[in-house]
Design a protein around this motif. Sequence first.
Motif, PDB file in Angstrom:
ATOM      1  N   THR A 101      21.404  41.631  40.456  1.00  0.00           N
ATOM      2  CA  THR A 101      22.784  41.739  40.956  1.00  0.00           C
ATOM      3  C   THR A 101      23.034  43.154  41.476  1.00  0.00           C
ATOM      4  O   THR A 101      22.699  44.134  40.816  1.00  0.00           O
ATOM      5  N   ILE A 102      23.656  43.210  42.650  1.00  0.00           N
ATOM      6  CA  ILE A 102      23.901  44.521  43.253  1.00  0.00           C
ATOM      7  C   ILE A 102      25.080  45.204  42.569  1.00  0.00           C
ATOM      8  O   ILE A 102      26.163  44.635  42.458  1.00  0.00           O
ATOM      9  N   VAL A 103      24.850  46.433  42.125  1.00  0.00           N
ATOM     10  CA  VAL A 103      25.947  47.243  41.591  1.00  0.00           C
ATOM     11  C   VAL A 103      26.659  47.917  42.760  1.00  0.00           C
ATOM     12  O   VAL A 103      27.874  47.821  42.904  1.00  0.00           O
ATOM     13  N   ASP A 104      25.886  48.580  43.603  1.00  0.00           N
ATOM     14  CA  ASP A 104      26.467  49.238  44.781  1.00  0.00           C
ATOM     15  C   ASP A 104      25.339  49.592  45.750  1.00  0.00           C
ATOM     16  O   ASP A 104      24.165  49.540  45.388  1.00  0.00           O
TER      17      ASP A 104
ATOM     18  N   LEU B  28      33.062  44.804  38.027  1.00  0.00           N
ATOM     19  CA  LEU B  28      32.391  45.190  39.273  1.00  0.00           C
ATOM     20  C   LEU B  28      33.281  44.918  40.489  1.00  0.00           C
ATOM     21  O   LEU B  28      33.351  45.737  41.418  1.00  0.00           O
ATOM     22  N   ALA B  29      33.965  43.785  40.459  1.00  0.00           N
ATOM     23  CA  ALA B  29      34.880  43.461  41.566  1.00  0.00           C
ATOM     24  C   ALA B  29      36.022  44.472  41.627  1.00  0.00           C
ATOM     25  O   ALA B  29      36.396  44.936  42.719  1.00  0.00           O
ATOM     26  N   ASP B  30      36.561  44.850  40.463  1.00  0.00           N
ATOM     27  CA  ASP B  30      37.635  45.857  40.419  1.00  0.00           C
ATOM     28  C   ASP B  30      37.148  47.204  40.951  1.00  0.00           C
ATOM     29  O   ASP B  30      37.866  47.918  41.644  1.00  0.00           O
ATOM     30  N   TYR B  31      35.905  47.533  40.604  1.00  0.00           N
ATOM     31  CA  TYR B  31      35.313  48.803  41.058  1.00  0.00           C
ATOM     32  C   TYR B  31      35.233  48.839  42.587  1.00  0.00           C
ATOM     33  O   TYR B  31      35.658  49.809  43.225  1.00  0.00           O
ATOM     34  N   HIS B  32      34.718  47.771  43.194  1.00  0.00           N
ATOM     35  CA  HIS B  32      34.589  47.733  44.665  1.00  0.00           C
ATOM     36  C   HIS B  32      35.970  47.738  45.329  1.00  0.00           C
ATOM     37  O   HIS B  32      36.164  48.391  46.361  1.00  0.00           O
TER      38      HIS B  32
ATOM     39  N   VAL C 244      30.806  48.577  53.137  1.00  0.00           N
ATOM     40  CA  VAL C 244      29.858  48.113  52.103  1.00  0.00           C
ATOM     41  C   VAL C 244      30.625  47.535  50.921  1.00  0.00           C
ATOM     42  O   VAL C 244      30.306  46.436  50.430  1.00  0.00           O
ATOM     43  N   HIS C 245      31.660  48.249  50.467  1.00  0.00           N
ATOM     44  CA  HIS C 245      32.466  47.735  49.346  1.00  0.00           C
ATOM     45  C   HIS C 245      33.132  46.420  49.731  1.00  0.00           C
ATOM     46  O   HIS C 245      33.259  45.517  48.903  1.00  0.00           O
ATOM     47  N   GLU C 246      33.546  46.330  50.994  1.00  0.00           N
ATOM     48  CA  GLU C 246      34.190  45.104  51.475  1.00  0.00           C
ATOM     49  C   GLU C 246      33.212  43.922  51.411  1.00  0.00           C
ATOM     50  O   GLU C 246      33.580  42.821  50.976  1.00  0.00           O
ATOM     51  N   ILE C 247      31.974  44.160  51.840  1.00  0.00           N
ATOM     52  CA  ILE C 247      30.953  43.094  51.806  1.00  0.00           C
ATOM     53  C   ILE C 247      30.683  42.661  50.365  1.00  0.00           C
ATOM     54  O   ILE C 247      30.621  41.468  50.058  1.00  0.00           O
ATOM     55  N   LEU C 248      30.551  43.645  49.491  1.00  0.00           N
ATOM     56  CA  LEU C 248      30.220  43.317  48.092  1.00  0.00           C
ATOM     57  C   LEU C 248      31.397  42.642  47.378  1.00  0.00           C
ATOM     58  O   LEU C 248      31.192  41.839  46.469  1.00  0.00           O
ATOM     59  N   LEU C 249      32.596  42.989  47.831  1.00  0.00           N
ATOM     60  CA  LEU C 249      33.787  42.337  47.276  1.00  0.00           C
ATOM     61  C   LEU C 249      33.830  40.865  47.701  1.00  0.00           C
ATOM     62  O   LEU C 249      34.248  39.994  46.930  1.00  0.00           O
ATOM     63  N   ALA C 250      33.361  40.607  48.920  1.00  0.00           N
ATOM     64  CA  ALA C 250      33.357  39.229  49.438  1.00  0.00           C
ATOM     65  C   ALA C 250      32.199  38.406  48.865  1.00  0.00           C
ATOM     66  O   ALA C 250      32.195  37.182  48.990  1.00  0.00           O
TER      67      ALA C 250
END
Lengths: 267, 183
Positions: free
Chosen positions: A56-59, A94-98, A184-190
């Motif tokens: 799982t990707i952290v960041d 993780l979602a809150d972080y992104h 990048v944060h937007e992609i990981l949030l999605a």
Amino acid sequence: MFSDEEVAKDINQKFEPVWVSVREVPIVTIDFGKGHKLTRTLHGNVATYVLCSDGTIVDILPGLYERDEYVRQLDSLFWVHHYMPRTADPKAFLADYHRAQYQSIKASGKAMEVNPFADLSKVSIEISVETILRPPGWRNSLGPAVRPPVLVEHPDFSKPGDLAHWKKLHEDTEVNETQRRGPVHEILLAHPGAKPNDVTKQLYREVLHADIDDPYLGLGETLFKDYPFTEDIPESSPRARGNTPAKLSATAQPSKFVSLSPKASRN
Amino acid sequence: MSRRSFNSLALAAILAGTVAGVPASGQQDGAKRSAEFPVQRLMDENNKGQPGKQGSLFANPARSMSMRDMSKGRIEMPVKSLFIEKFKAQPDAGQEPSTAVRAVPSPALLLTKNPVPGRVKVALPSKTLGTSQKPALKPQQEKVEPGKVRWHKAIQTAMDASRRSGKPVLLFQMMGHLDDRFC
């Protein structure tokens, strides 16, 4: 970067490192004659993922970073990974972080900073995004004022220390943090719980502007648009197909990732 | 008769039977000799007319080799000749490379008899097979050390190690290869 003793030591201590190749890098060779040749890579790009043990990707850190900033960013991601299992719901954390980082970059142009050792404090606190994230510039405000480094236009590449002051690398780092990190944060949030294969193509196409499915990495139109000798234009180029780059990327066959096989290994 | 004496006699009988060409009990020596006989006959036929050399494998090695080697040559030569033809000297500049199917030369054309009777010399233009003549299918990149980081060989290995150590995985994704000079 990875030849630097301190960077390598830091990575070896905190991470389980591995490198992979997503595709071949374009190489340009200009033959000036009489044995004088110039060889350079063209349009290569990199991304550093920090992953959990299940993938799982952290960041993700997009692009090349200046040494000190790279180490700082990796340290922050190390702590985010460290806090994850200590939260009630790691996925939600993780979602809150992104979300928080995306909003911070959108509002101020800079990401928030991760507070290290938050769970080792004498006062027990609940680990959450609110308790571990600090406003941009927070770390610098704790210690003595750091004088900004003197940047050089043309560093001596034989000296690793000089590379750290290369102006172009600092500018690229700035672009990575202010313009690329937000998407990048937007992609990981999605894509909650995404693995590298889920987002790599999108990352390269939308953030790093290099479509790895396109044999010409999106440069085909520029390369062949005004080229008069049509017989020299490869059939796979957008002009020969009569496709626009957008059409091309939509119809292109998905490419396979190149297998990784580094020569050096700890095993 | 004691058991020891019986064993001694039995051993003597076996040895005597083997030497005399008589199959001893429990030994299928006949089958062995019938299997070996054709080889012996071939050697004798090769050396026919040469008194005193009957039965010797090395009586006339040149003749033996030339006769026996032909079958091997017939099998291997066409493959070798194809290889040689493929990497022969490049066509002249401006001349279209021939796309016609090349006829495979007869193995007999590739074999030239040496003055020493029976010795076969294969006409292989080995010097034309140097590296400069080989088509460069893919430019080979010069390999370099991928930094001082102790990289795992694969993502799965790194993830397994992460499970054991508790450290996160650092995945460095790139175009090209980190151990190539140009990456």
